[in-house]
Scaffold this motif. Structure first.
Motif: not given
Length: 588
Positions: A327-331, A338-339, A345-348
């Motif tokens: 997620c950090a790379v996408l940001l 996309a981020a 997904l992270i929360v789940i």
């Protein structure tokens, strides 16, 4: 009143109890844990210096800029560039190989109840954290800084973009690391270079010292040199904490950013499964007992399952960390849609981890007592006994023989009044009376009467706390009567009930000696001397048995004058004796 006064913990294996740490105060343990934590953090920080330099070697261009004298050889010889590209993974593997031994030294400060080994959960936890933080993240950041330092100094605002581009580009570097690390270790494991060299040296040394008469002597460890028949346990703690954790982090992080990584990790996992399945089936011991190294307690090739639940928790942690990194790379690459879509997904995944932590992990740590009792009953129905637990957790000082007679009136009077005996205690008391009568008959050389008394003792208490003594004493009577087969059977029953009873091993050796099974007799004497190295008579018996074994192999006639084991003080070859040897008298 004092919550730290008594802290119940799961006991380690009997041979792994660290007695010097038993009874340490909570304050000293807290100081030790704090010291261990500080040293671990310091190691993680200062480890960055050599690792960052090694990681930068994977970039040949940056290396030639740093070391200009390499530029011309690299341009002239194409193979040198490939060699230098492999140099970084090889050096990093060497650094990682040294790491477990350094951390093993650090955790000694914690005052652990279990002896610090390569299987220890504390070692695994520190190695895993070190691998994730240092080997994966810090080495990536440091190598980027090392190779792009000039660009960052010229344009500091480009640091974010450079890091966003550098992290996916490091996939080739990590593929090289996991391939070198796993393929090299698997190859060495399958070829068994170190054990074969050690076994060869052991054969030379054992031949020089004459430690090769019996099958046991030819196969056991001698002077620290291991035989191929006595391999070390597989160090799951070390291997999981270094190789497999890094393999999972590479798969989770680069599986999306560089999909080819998934194919390499699949290949590595497949080869590891094939290779180590073979090793665990054919090379490493999987259980204990008298048939595996003579140890009377179960031995597994792991930490009793404690590592696996920690590894399961760490796997989910690796998944969460990899999702956050992605997620950090996408940001950083400014792909905000996309981020944002990565956040659910992270929360789940975090909720999944919290759900398992509520109950599932606690059940694996604390099994219901009823389930444990059911497993014990099932094992007992299949013939498994728990006599090996008797006195297994006594401190070494308490296992020493008492310096006063058993029935000393002064000591009995000091003990005060005993409680009323239970029916179980009554059985033991009656059986002990029969045993004492048998001992008296043995002293009077009335061996048949002694045999009857021991028979009655076993009939009254067939599974009592002293039954192993009754079988051993009856074996002595059988041997005096020349019934050596029965004596051997009784000695083995006594050893099965109490593997640490030295007299049973000695009598087994004598019985086998009279059966002309000198090799078996030597093994029994060795077991006895392991339990009581001061037994000089047993040592003399073993020397005599080795002489007979050597003569038997050379097919030399045995002198009739030396037909007794050690003169007139021991049993003769026909079961007759002038006197009973003091070292194995029926005083128990």
């Amino acid at each position: 009143q004092e919550p730290w006064c008594c802290v119940p913990k799961e006991p380690p294996r009997p041979d792994l109890v660290n007695w010097k740490n038993i009874g340490r105060s909570n304050f000293s343990k807290q100081i030790g844990e704090l010291t261990s934590m500080v040293l671990t953090v310091a190691l993680c920080i200062f480890w960055t210096i050599p690792v960052s330099f090694v990681a930068s070697l994977s970039n040949v261009e940056a290396l030639t800029e740093l070391l200009p004298f390499l530029k011309e050889p690299v341009e002239n010889y194409a193979w040198l560039a490939g060699l230098l590209a492999l140099l970084a993974p090889l050096l990093l593997v060497v650094f990682i190989s040294l790491l477990p031994y350094i951390i093993l030294f650090i955790i000694k400060f914690e005052g652990l109840v279990e002896i610090e080994t390569m299987q220890h959960p504390s070692l695994f936890a520190k190695l895993a954290a070190f691998t994730i933080v240092q080997t994966f993240f810090i080495s990536t950041i440091a190598s980027t800084l090392f190779s792009k330092l000039g660009d960052i100094l010229k344009n500091p605002t480009s640091a974010i973009t450079l890091f966003a581009e550098a992290l996916p580009a490091q996939s080739a570097y990590f593929i090289q690391i996991i391939m070198v690390q796993n393929f090299l270790s698997l190859g060495i494991e399958l070829v068994r270079i170190s054990p074969i060299a050690q076994n060869f040296a052991r054969k030379i040394v054992s031949n020089l010292f004459g430690h090769n008469l019996t099958e046991k002597e030819r196969n056991e460890t001698f002077l620290g040199l291991r035989s191929l028949d006595d391999p070390l346990e597989y160090y799951f703690g070390r291997e999981l904490g270094t190789k497999i954790v890094l393999l999972q982090m590479v798969l989770f992080v680069y599986g999306c950013m560089a999909p080819i990584t998934s194919y390499f990790t699949l290949l590595i996992y497949g080869l590891l499964v094939i290779g180590y399945r073979h090793q665990f089936i054919y090379i490493y011991p999987i259980s204990g007992g008298n048939d595996s190294g003579g140890k009377p307690y179960p031995i597994g090739n792991d930490s009793g399952g404690k590592l696996w639940i920690n590894f399961q928790r760490l796997t989910i942690t690796c998944a969460i960390v990899s999702e956050i990194v992605l997620c950090a790379v996408l940001l950083l690459k400014e792909t905000f849609i996309a981020a944002v879509l990565m956040i659910p997904l992270i929360v789940i995944t975090i909720l999944f981890d919290l759900y398992f932590k509520r109950r599932h992990y606690s059940i694996t740590s604390y099994l219901p007592l009823g389930d444990c009792a059911a497993v014990d009953r099932e094992n007992e129905s299949e013939g498994m006994t728990h006599e090996w637990l008797n006195d297994a957790y006594l401190q070494p000082a308490l296992k020493e023989r008492v310096a006063f007679p058993k029935k000393c009136p002064e000591i009995v009077s000091m003990a005060g009044q005993r409680e009323e005996p239970t029916s179980w205690e009554d059985e033991t008391a009656v059986a002990d009376d029969h045993k004492e009568n048998g001992n008296s008959s043995m002293s009077n050389k009335e061996y048949k009467l002694a045999l009857q008394q021991y028979n009655q003792a076993i009939a009254v208490s067939p599974s009592g706390p002293n039954t192993y003594i009754y079988y051993s004493n009856r074996a002595a009577a059988f041997c005096y009567l020349g019934e050596y087969d029965a004596a051997v059977d009784d000695c083995r029953k006594s050893i099965q009930l109490n593997p640490t009873y030295e007299k049973a091993h000695t009598r087994l050796g004598l019985s086998l000696f009279f059966q002309r099974d000198y090799e078996g007799a030597i093994d029994a004497y060795e077991q006895s001397l392991d339990l009581d190295p001061t037994n000089e008579a047993c040592f003399n018996y073993m020397v005599k048995a080795k002489e007979r074994l050597g003569a038997q192999r050379l097919e030399e006639p045995i002198d009739a004058e030396s037909s007794t084991v050690c003169g007139s003080s021991c049993w003769g070859p026909l079961g007759k004796s002038q006197s009973f040897d003091p070292s194995i008298t029926n005083e128990d």
